[in-house]
Design a protein around this motif. Structure first.
Motif, short mmCIF file in Angstrom:
data_model
loop_
_atom_site.label_atom_id
_atom_site.label_comp_id
_atom_site.label_asym_id
_atom_site.label_seq_id
_atom_site.Cartn_x
_atom_site.Cartn_y
_atom_site.Cartn_z
N SER A 145 0.84 -1.19 0.00
CA SER A 145 0.00 0.00 0.00
C SER A 145 0.88 1.25 0.00
N GLY A 146 0.25 2.40 -0.22
CA GLY A 146 0.97 3.66 -0.10
C GLY A 146 1.25 4.39 -1.39
N GLY A 147 0.91 3.78 -2.51
CA GLY A 147 1.15 4.47 -3.78
C GLY A 147 0.19 5.63 -3.97
N GLY A 148 0.45 6.41 -5.00
CA GLY A 148 -0.42 7.54 -5.29
C GLY A 148 0.24 8.51 -6.24
N LEU A 149 -0.38 9.68 -6.34
CA LEU A 149 0.12 10.74 -7.21
C LEU A 149 0.87 11.77 -6.36
N VAL A 150 2.05 12.10 -6.79
CA VAL A 150 2.86 13.07 -6.06
C VAL A 150 3.59 13.96 -7.06
N GLN A 151 3.85 15.19 -6.68
CA GLN A 151 4.57 16.11 -7.55
C GLN A 151 6.06 15.82 -7.50
N PRO A 152 6.77 16.18 -8.55
CA PRO A 152 8.24 16.03 -8.52
C PRO A 152 8.84 16.72 -7.30
N GLY A 153 9.77 16.05 -6.68
CA GLY A 153 10.38 16.57 -5.46
C GLY A 153 9.67 16.14 -4.20
N GLY A 154 8.51 15.53 -4.35
CA GLY A 154 7.74 15.11 -3.20
C GLY A 154 8.18 13.77 -2.63
N SER A 155 7.43 13.29 -1.64
CA SER A 155 7.77 12.05 -0.95
C SER A 155 6.56 11.14 -0.83
N GLU B 70 10.67 10.01 -13.56
CA GLU B 70 11.14 8.69 -13.98
C GLU B 70 10.97 7.62 -12.90
N ASP B 71 10.54 8.01 -11.71
CA ASP B 71 10.22 7.04 -10.67
C ASP B 71 8.81 6.48 -10.83
N THR B 72 8.05 7.04 -11.76
CA THR B 72 6.70 6.56 -12.01
C THR B 72 6.73 5.10 -12.44
N ALA B 73 6.00 4.27 -11.71
CA ALA B 73 6.01 2.83 -11.98
C ALA B 73 5.03 2.14 -11.04
N VAL B 74 4.79 0.88 -11.32
CA VAL B 74 4.10 0.01 -10.37
C VAL B 74 5.17 -0.63 -9.50
N TYR B 75 5.04 -0.44 -8.20
CA TYR B 75 6.01 -0.97 -7.25
C TYR B 75 5.43 -2.21 -6.59
N SER B 76 6.23 -3.26 -6.56
CA SER B 76 5.79 -4.53 -5.98
C SER B 76 6.80 -4.98 -4.93
N CYS B 77 6.29 -5.48 -3.82
CA CYS B 77 7.19 -6.01 -2.79
C CYS B 77 7.30 -7.52 -2.94
N TYR B 78 8.39 -8.05 -2.43
CA TYR B 78 8.58 -9.50 -2.46
C TYR B 78 9.25 -9.94 -1.17
N ALA B 79 9.12 -11.23 -0.92
CA ALA B 79 9.77 -11.84 0.24
C ALA B 79 10.36 -13.17 -0.17
N VAL C 158 10.00 -17.40 -3.62
CA VAL C 158 9.69 -15.97 -3.65
C VAL C 158 8.19 -15.77 -3.60
N PHE C 159 7.78 -14.89 -2.70
CA PHE C 159 6.39 -14.49 -2.61
C PHE C 159 6.27 -13.04 -3.06
N TRP C 160 5.19 -12.74 -3.75
CA TRP C 160 4.98 -11.39 -4.27
C TRP C 160 3.71 -10.78 -3.72
N GLY C 161 3.78 -9.49 -3.45
CA GLY C 161 2.58 -8.75 -3.13
C GLY C 161 2.01 -8.15 -4.41
N GLN C 162 0.81 -7.61 -4.33
CA GLN C 162 0.25 -6.94 -5.50
C GLN C 162 0.96 -5.60 -5.68
N GLY C 163 0.95 -5.08 -6.84
CA GLY C 163 1.63 -3.81 -7.08
C GLY C 163 0.85 -2.62 -6.59
N THR C 164 1.58 -1.55 -6.35
CA THR C 164 0.95 -0.28 -6.01
C THR C 164 1.54 0.78 -6.93
N LEU C 165 0.67 1.58 -7.53
CA LEU C 165 1.10 2.53 -8.56
C LEU C 165 1.59 3.82 -7.93
#
Length: 112
Positions: free
Chosen positions: A6-16, A86-95, A100-107
């Motif tokens: 979780s935690g993905g979303g839209l952010v402006q350049p320079g943001g966190s 350029e950090d725009t992407a779907v981010y996926s966690c794994y363990a 290997v186990f994968w979580g669903q992606g967050t955009l």
């Protein structure tokens, strides 16, 4: 092991943003956790990983991203600062726990 990102979303350049990945199930057996990302039209790339106290980062995110793991909460985090378009992407966690186990992606979208 089940992973919930979780935690993905839209952010402006320079943001966190801070991504979270909650692990459940046999999480005690996890050796390595990390994040991958895949941008549109690009190959999936490793962003960061953590194993014990050791962390690794892709060159493109060094100094801007921080990976951490809260053992008590069984949660993996990725703190992303100074975000770039350029950090725009779907981010996926794994363990890694034998397999290997994968979580669903967050955009994550970085745009003005």
């Amino acid at each position: 092991v089940q992973l919930q990102a979780s935690g993905g979303g839209l952010v402006q350049p320079g943001g966190s943003l801070r991504l979270s990945c909650a692990a459940s199930g046999s999480s005690f057996s996890i050796n390595v956790m990390g994040w991958y990302r895949q941008a549109p039209g690009k190959e999936r790339e490793s962003v960061a990983s953590i194993s014990g106290g050791k962390t690794t980062y892709a060159d493109s995110v060094k100094g801007r991203f921080t990976i951490s793991r809260d053992g008590a909460k069984n949660t993996l985090y990725l703190q992303m600062n100074s975000l770039k378009p350029e950090d725009t992407a779907v981010y996926s966690c794994y363990a890694l726990s034998g397999v290997v186990f994968w979580g669903q992606g967050t955009l994550v979208t970085v745009s003005s």
